[in-house]
Design a protein around this motif. Structure first.
Motif, mmCIF file in Angstrom:
data_model
loop_
_atom_site.group_PDB
_atom_site.id
_atom_site.type_symbol
_atom_site.label_atom_id
_atom_site.label_comp_id
_atom_site.label_asym_id
_atom_site.label_seq_id
_atom_site.Cartn_x
_atom_site.Cartn_y
_atom_site.Cartn_z
ATOM 1 N N GLU A 110 0.799 -1.217 0.000
ATOM 2 C CA GLU A 110 0.000 0.000 0.000
ATOM 3 C C GLU A 110 0.835 1.272 0.000
ATOM 4 O O GLU A 110 0.325 2.347 -0.302
ATOM 5 C CB GLU A 110 -0.928 0.022 1.226
ATOM 6 N N HIS A 111 2.106 1.157 0.363
ATOM 7 C CA HIS A 111 2.988 2.326 0.455
ATOM 8 C C HIS A 111 4.321 1.973 -0.207
ATOM 9 O O HIS A 111 4.922 0.948 0.123
ATOM 10 C CB HIS A 111 3.254 2.716 1.917
ATOM 11 N N ILE A 112 4.763 2.823 -1.138
ATOM 12 C CA ILE A 112 6.065 2.597 -1.755
ATOM 13 C C ILE A 112 6.946 3.834 -1.588
ATOM 14 O O ILE A 112 6.460 4.924 -1.254
ATOM 15 C CB ILE A 112 5.957 2.246 -3.255
ATOM 16 N N ALA A 113 8.223 3.638 -1.822
ATOM 17 C CA ALA A 113 9.175 4.752 -1.841
ATOM 18 C C ALA A 113 10.049 4.616 -3.064
ATOM 19 O O ALA A 113 10.453 3.506 -3.439
ATOM 20 C CB ALA A 113 10.027 4.747 -0.576
ATOM 21 N N ILE A 114 10.321 5.738 -3.725
ATOM 22 C CA ILE A 114 11.271 5.777 -4.833
ATOM 23 C C ILE A 114 12.501 6.546 -4.354
ATOM 24 O O ILE A 114 12.415 7.335 -3.418
ATOM 25 C CB ILE A 114 10.657 6.434 -6.090
ATOM 26 N N PHE A 115 13.643 6.283 -4.953
ATOM 27 C CA PHE A 115 14.865 6.896 -4.430
ATOM 28 C C PHE A 115 15.671 7.531 -5.551
ATOM 29 O O PHE A 115 16.062 6.889 -6.517
ATOM 30 C CB PHE A 115 15.698 5.866 -3.658
ATOM 31 N N GLY A 116 15.879 8.842 -5.412
ATOM 32 C CA GLY A 116 16.624 9.606 -6.395
ATOM 33 C C GLY A 116 17.924 10.131 -5.816
ATOM 34 O O GLY A 116 18.235 9.934 -4.642
ATOM 35 N N SER A 117 18.667 10.798 -6.657
ATOM 36 C CA SER A 117 19.953 11.350 -6.254
ATOM 37 C C SER A 117 19.963 12.853 -6.446
ATOM 38 O O SER A 117 19.414 13.376 -7.420
ATOM 39 C CB SER A 117 21.080 10.728 -7.084
ATOM 40 N N ALA A 118 20.630 13.550 -5.538
ATOM 41 C CA ALA A 118 20.802 14.999 -5.668
ATOM 42 C C ALA A 118 22.011 15.346 -6.516
ATOM 43 O O ALA A 118 22.199 16.522 -6.857
ATOM 44 C CB ALA A 118 20.945 15.641 -4.289
ATOM 45 N N THR A 119 22.837 14.339 -6.872
ATOM 46 C CA THR A 119 24.054 14.613 -7.630
ATOM 47 C C THR A 119 24.127 13.787 -8.907
ATOM 48 O O THR A 119 23.594 12.682 -8.987
ATOM 49 C CB THR A 119 25.317 14.331 -6.787
ATOM 50 N N TRP A 164 32.253 11.758 -4.485
ATOM 51 C CA TRP A 164 32.940 12.085 -5.734
ATOM 52 C C TRP A 164 32.888 13.576 -6.052
ATOM 53 O O TRP A 164 33.810 14.118 -6.644
ATOM 54 C CB TRP A 164 32.328 11.292 -6.896
ATOM 55 N N GLU A 165 31.811 14.248 -5.650
ATOM 56 C CA GLU A 165 31.629 15.647 -6.023
ATOM 57 C C GLU A 165 31.872 16.624 -4.875
ATOM 58 O O GLU A 165 31.935 17.834 -5.097
ATOM 59 C CB GLU A 165 30.210 15.861 -6.575
ATOM 60 N N GLY A 166 31.981 16.110 -3.661
ATOM 61 C CA GLY A 166 32.179 16.999 -2.521
ATOM 62 C C GLY A 166 30.882 17.614 -2.045
ATOM 63 O O GLY A 166 29.823 16.984 -2.096
ATOM 64 N N SER A 167 30.943 18.868 -1.589
ATOM 65 C CA SER A 167 29.754 19.544 -1.078
ATOM 66 C C SER A 167 28.701 19.682 -2.175
ATOM 67 O O SER A 167 29.030 19.842 -3.357
ATOM 68 C CB SER A 167 30.117 20.933 -0.540
ATOM 69 N N VAL A 168 27.444 19.630 -1.758
ATOM 70 C CA VAL A 168 26.329 19.690 -2.708
ATOM 71 C C VAL A 168 25.596 21.014 -2.531
ATOM 72 O O VAL A 168 25.261 21.412 -1.403
ATOM 73 C CB VAL A 168 25.367 18.505 -2.487
ATOM 74 N N ASP A 169 25.345 21.687 -3.641
ATOM 75 C CA ASP A 169 24.643 22.970 -3.618
ATOM 76 C C ASP A 169 23.211 22.765 -3.118
ATOM 77 O O ASP A 169 22.454 21.983 -3.705
ATOM 78 C CB ASP A 169 24.624 23.545 -5.036
ATOM 79 N N PRO A 170 22.804 23.439 -2.043
ATOM 80 C CA PRO A 170 21.425 23.275 -1.544
ATOM 81 C C PRO A 170 20.365 23.546 -2.608
ATOM 82 O O PRO A 170 19.320 22.887 -2.628
ATOM 83 C CB PRO A 170 21.345 24.295 -0.404
ATOM 84 N N ALA A 171 20.636 24.489 -3.506
ATOM 85 C CA ALA A 171 19.659 24.797 -4.554
ATOM 86 C C ALA A 171 19.421 23.598 -5.458
ATOM 87 O O ALA A 171 18.305 23.377 -5.938
ATOM 88 C CB ALA A 171 20.135 26.001 -5.378
ATOM 89 N N GLN A 172 20.465 22.812 -5.683
ATOM 90 C CA GLN A 172 20.319 21.609 -6.511
ATOM 91 C C GLN A 172 19.469 20.565 -5.791
ATOM 92 O O GLN A 172 18.630 19.896 -6.411
ATOM 93 C CB GLN A 172 21.692 21.030 -6.840
ATOM 94 N N VAL A 173 19.657 20.437 -4.487
ATOM 95 C CA VAL A 173 18.843 19.493 -3.710
ATOM 96 C C VAL A 173 17.379 19.922 -3.738
ATOM 97 O O VAL A 173 16.473 19.090 -3.916
ATOM 98 C CB VAL A 173 19.352 19.409 -2.262
ATOM 99 N N VAL A 174 17.135 21.204 -3.560
ATOM 100 C CA VAL A 174 15.762 21.712 -3.584
ATOM 101 C C VAL A 174 15.125 21.451 -4.943
ATOM 102 O O VAL A 174 13.961 21.027 -5.031
ATOM 103 C CB VAL A 174 15.728 23.219 -3.246
ATOM 104 N N SER A 175 15.880 21.657 -6.010
ATOM 105 C CA SER A 175 15.356 21.417 -7.354
ATOM 106 C C SER A 175 14.964 19.957 -7.551
ATOM 107 O O SER A 175 13.871 19.648 -8.045
ATOM 108 C CB SER A 175 16.395 21.825 -8.394
#
Length: 313
Positions: A110-119, A164-175
């Motif tokens: 009844e409940h699923i989760a999908i998993f994406g990447s911020a990078t 691999w990429e180091g710090s992640v831009d918060p704006a990219q995570v929000v997008s």
């Protein structure tokens, strides 16, 4: 006085915190999928039963990732068929693609989760897709699931740092997060996959979601304790208005992307903090700690949770 005789922390409520927190327990899935060996399905079923007995209302049960990639969870159908479901307890499963959704629907999920990447790099390594291409994979999964009446959660990995990429831009995570919400996810879990976040980063990222018009009631946090920051990051999140926290009973799980990673935030450590702050959660700490001590025995090693060791050691 021994740690065992203390039982519960003194309660000193703090202002500005949620009255109640939902604990999204991931030990049976995110925890056990990182084990070097395969845990017997009977042990997994007893684990889930004990966790429900302890009062946890959300138990992420398993994953429909291809068994070739996660052999530890190849028994997903068998586990779900043997599960003693409880009223008031949900049992989400992780679904990577349409084939995984087919399996989930056949199992009556009844409940699923999908998993994406911020990078970009982790999307390619984990999903074999570019950052943009991952959404083409998620869209039919989320659309079909919602059409079938399923609730859909979205995970975002590497929200604070990428090996691999180091710090992640918060704006990219929000997008990335907004695109998952726009696909129909009811909730978004922000993952500190390699455990490098600190409270200031957490506050900045959550402020970014607020500025983008996202209600923090739809945001959950998922911290790893690689550098000992999971609880402080969780408290920072609660102060910002987040009220759903992912954690793993006994601190089960590890991070395959950083040496010496100590895995997920331990549910017992979280509960001890919430009890001390007077925040409701519905979990019986003694029963939970006993369950994690039992599971540690099944795995043949001590629990990494400090609270489990203090209460049961």
């Amino acid at each position: 006085m021994s740690a065992r005789s203390v039982g519960l922390p003194s309660r000193v409520p703090a202002p500005g915190l949620p009255e109640r927190v939902t604990i999204w327990e991931v030990g049976a899935r995110d925890g056990l999928q990182n084990e070097s060996g395969v845990v017997d399905v009977g042990v997994k079923l007893e684990f889930l039963d004990r966790l429900a007995d302890a009062g946890l209302g959300v138990l992420e049960a398993t994953s429909f990732v291809h068994p070739k990639w996660v052999p530890q969870l190849a028994d997903a159908e068998q586990l779900l068929a043997g599960l003693r479901r409880r009223d008031g307890v949900s049992y989400p499963v992780l679904v990577p693609n349409e084939r995984g959704l087919d399996r989930a629907l056949a199992a009556g999920v009844e409940h699923i989760a999908i998993f994406g990447s911020a990078t970009e790099t982790f999307a390619k390594r984990n999903l074999n897709r570019t950052l943009d291409e991952q959404f083409a994979m998620f869209e039919p999964v989320a659309g079909r699931a919602r059409a079938e009446g399923l609730d859909v959660r979205g995970y975002v990995s590497m929200c604070f740092g990428d090996p691999w990429e180091g710090s992640v831009d918060p704006a990219q995570v929000v997008s990335v997060g907004k695109r998952l919400l726009d696909l129909g996810c009811s909730q978004l879990s922000l993952g500190d996959t390699i455990g490098v976040a600190t409270p200031g980063q957490v506050e900045v990222l959550l402020a970014g979601f607020t500025e983008a018009g996202v209600d923090l009631g739809r945001i959950a946090v998922h911290f790893h304790d690689t550098y000992g920051q999971a609880l402080s990051n969780t408290l920072a999140s609660l102060r910002c208005g987040v009220s759903t926290v992912d954690s793993s009973a006994g601190g089960l799980g590890g991070c395959p992307y950083a040496e010496s990673a100590t895995g997920n935030l331990a549910t017992e450590d979280l509960v001890w903090m919430l009890d001390g702050l007077g925040v409701q959660h519905g979990v019986d700490l003694a029963a939970l700690a006993a369950t994690s001590a039992w599971m540690a025995g099944q795995l043949g090693r001590p629990s990494p949770s400090r609270v489990v060791r203090a209460l049961t050691g």
